[in-house]
Design a protein around this motif. Structure first.
Motif, PDB file in Angstrom:
ATOM      1  N   ASP A 227      32.526  42.137  60.329  1.00 41.06           N
ATOM      2  CA  ASP A 227      31.638  41.146  59.707  1.00 41.06           C
ATOM      3  C   ASP A 227      31.332  39.958  60.625  1.00 41.06           C
ATOM      4  OD1 ASP A 227      34.120  39.952  59.732  1.00 41.06           O
ATOM      5  OD2 ASP A 227      34.058  39.269  57.639  1.00 41.06           O
ATOM      6  N   ASP A 229      29.588  37.320  62.580  1.00 36.52           N
ATOM      7  CA  ASP A 229      28.216  36.801  62.499  1.00 36.52           C
ATOM      8  C   ASP A 229      27.929  36.026  63.788  1.00 36.52           C
ATOM      9  OD1 ASP A 229      25.834  35.467  61.954  1.00 36.52           O
ATOM     10  OD2 ASP A 229      26.337  35.113  59.843  1.00 36.52           O
ATOM     11  N   ASP A 231      25.150  35.004  65.078  1.00 37.51           N
ATOM     12  CA  ASP A 231      24.200  33.895  64.926  1.00 37.51           C
ATOM     13  C   ASP A 231      24.900  32.646  64.389  1.00 37.51           C
ATOM     14  OD1 ASP A 231      22.077  35.449  65.822  1.00 37.51           O
ATOM     15  OD2 ASP A 231      21.608  36.166  63.818  1.00 37.51           O
TER      16      ASP A 231
END
Length: 379
Positions: A227, A229, A231
């Protein structure tokens, strides 16, 4: 979540976490618990100077025998955290009358995880102690077992800037903690008169300039999670970089060893801090402070443990003499585990703080060097 740290650094780490925006911060022994979202977990890894690990607990349960541990670890949905083609590493800490061998607990946990994958998919993930896809932490306190994911990966003291080590180097986390305990705020000149590999100077410069301590790391543990992320992490990193400020004072490092000077310069350059820090081959005992400038000294002299010196009492006596006669108007901080040698400094410390350098119980002491007599200064 849980942030692990060194003994004596708990309050500093709690302050860091609060300043970064953590909620429900609570101190423990060598650890601080707190609450935060995924973005905060990224931020804590990037920005905490006194944290060694940031752990994300996923479950807790009671254990009374080995079978309890195996069964309950087996029943965790490990497919949510890693793929069978990935790799894992498990470490454990135990404080229990029944569970007494941490390596055995780590082995039983690993067995339960790989057995689950084998039963469900016919294959098992590999074990990789150096660069696993997932690091897992097991903590047993009496009969309560907590399973956590290690979001940091390698210890956060491995900042990523150190390319050359000297004998008996100080940990980056300990160095940062000592600098913070000393009250260094970047508003004076800074000197490490026995700088070794330059760790104290590098950490001090990053504190003065508000540079995130782990900016130079190649990877955090969470970057291999399903998971992750990227960004969001880049937003967190960009926000931290905007807080960097300029530094307008001088930072110096002395050492009498050619190799230490060379290695310190390499490390400072690797951290992109060579414009702030000057490393020279210089005997501290033959040096002298620039009279009109405020000076903050912080150093880690030989203890006669891993680095031996011919006459440790005489060496520490020369430290006191040099500070008294050559560095008026300064405050000097020093860490040592050699309590007998500390008595030979011949100066009365204004503060003493108990810390550990590795397994060595040490004292972090402050000497205030007044220009003229202390009585005249007070008047």
């Amino acid at each position: 979540m849980v942030a692990k740290t060194l003994f004596g650094m708990e309050e500093l780490l709690a302050q860091e976490l609060r300043q970064l925006g953590a909620s429900n911060v609570e101190l423990g022994t060598r650890m601080v618990s707190f609450e935060g979202d995924t973005g905060f977990m990224y931020k804590a890894n990037l920005c905490c100077r006194t944290a060694i690990k940031i752990l994300k607990p996923i479950t807790s349960f009671n254990v009374f025998k080995e079978e309890d541990l195996y069964e309950k670890v087996y029943n965790i949905n490990w497919e949510d955290y890693m793929d069978v083609d990935g790799s894992l590493a498990v470490n454990a800490t135990v404080f229990s009358d029944y569970f007494t061998h941490s390596q055995y607990i780590a082995l039983k946990t690993k067995d339960a995880i790989v057995d689950r994958f084998r039963d469900k998919e016919g294959r098992r993930p590999d074990v990789d102690l150096d660069h696993p896809t997932l690091r897992i932490n097991v903590h047993i306190d009496r009969n309560i077992c907590t399973i956590s994911l290690d979001s940091s990966g390698e210890s956060l003291h491995k900042r990523g800037y150190k390319v050359a080590n000297t004998v008996a180097p100080i940990s980056e986390v300990l160095a940062a903690g000592l600098i913070m305990l000393s009250g260094w705020d970047g508003n004076s000149d800074f000197l490490d008169p026995m700088c070794g590999s330059g760790t104290i100077l590098t950490e001090a410069a990053m504190i003065a300039c508000r540079i995130p301590p782990n900016l130079n790391r190649d990877e955090f543990g969470f970057e291999t999670w399903p998971d992750f992320d990227v960004d969001l992490y880049e937003v967190i990193e960009a926000s931290a970089l905007k807080k960097i400020r300029e530094f307008h004072f001088k930072m110096y490092g002395f050492d009498t060893d050619d190799e230490a000077v060379r290695k310190a310069k390499e490390n400072v350059k690797s951290a992109n801090l060579d414009e702030f820090i000057t490393i020279t081959k210089q005997d501290f005992f033959e040096s002298e402070k620039e009279r009109e400038r405020p000076m903050h000294l912080l150093f880690n002299p030989p203890y006669d443990e891993r680095l031996s010196i011919s006459n440790v009492e005489e060496f520490y006596g020369k430290i006191g003499t040099t500070l008294k006669h050559k560095y008026p108007g300064s405050q000097a901080w020093m860490i040592t585990s050699n309590m007998e040698a500390l008595k030979c400094v011949g100066l009365r410390p204004s503060r003493k703080i108990k810390v550990f350098n590795g397994k060595l119980e040490s004292k972090f002491v402050k000497y205030e060097m007044y220009a003229g007599s202390k009585k005249a200064k007070k008047q």
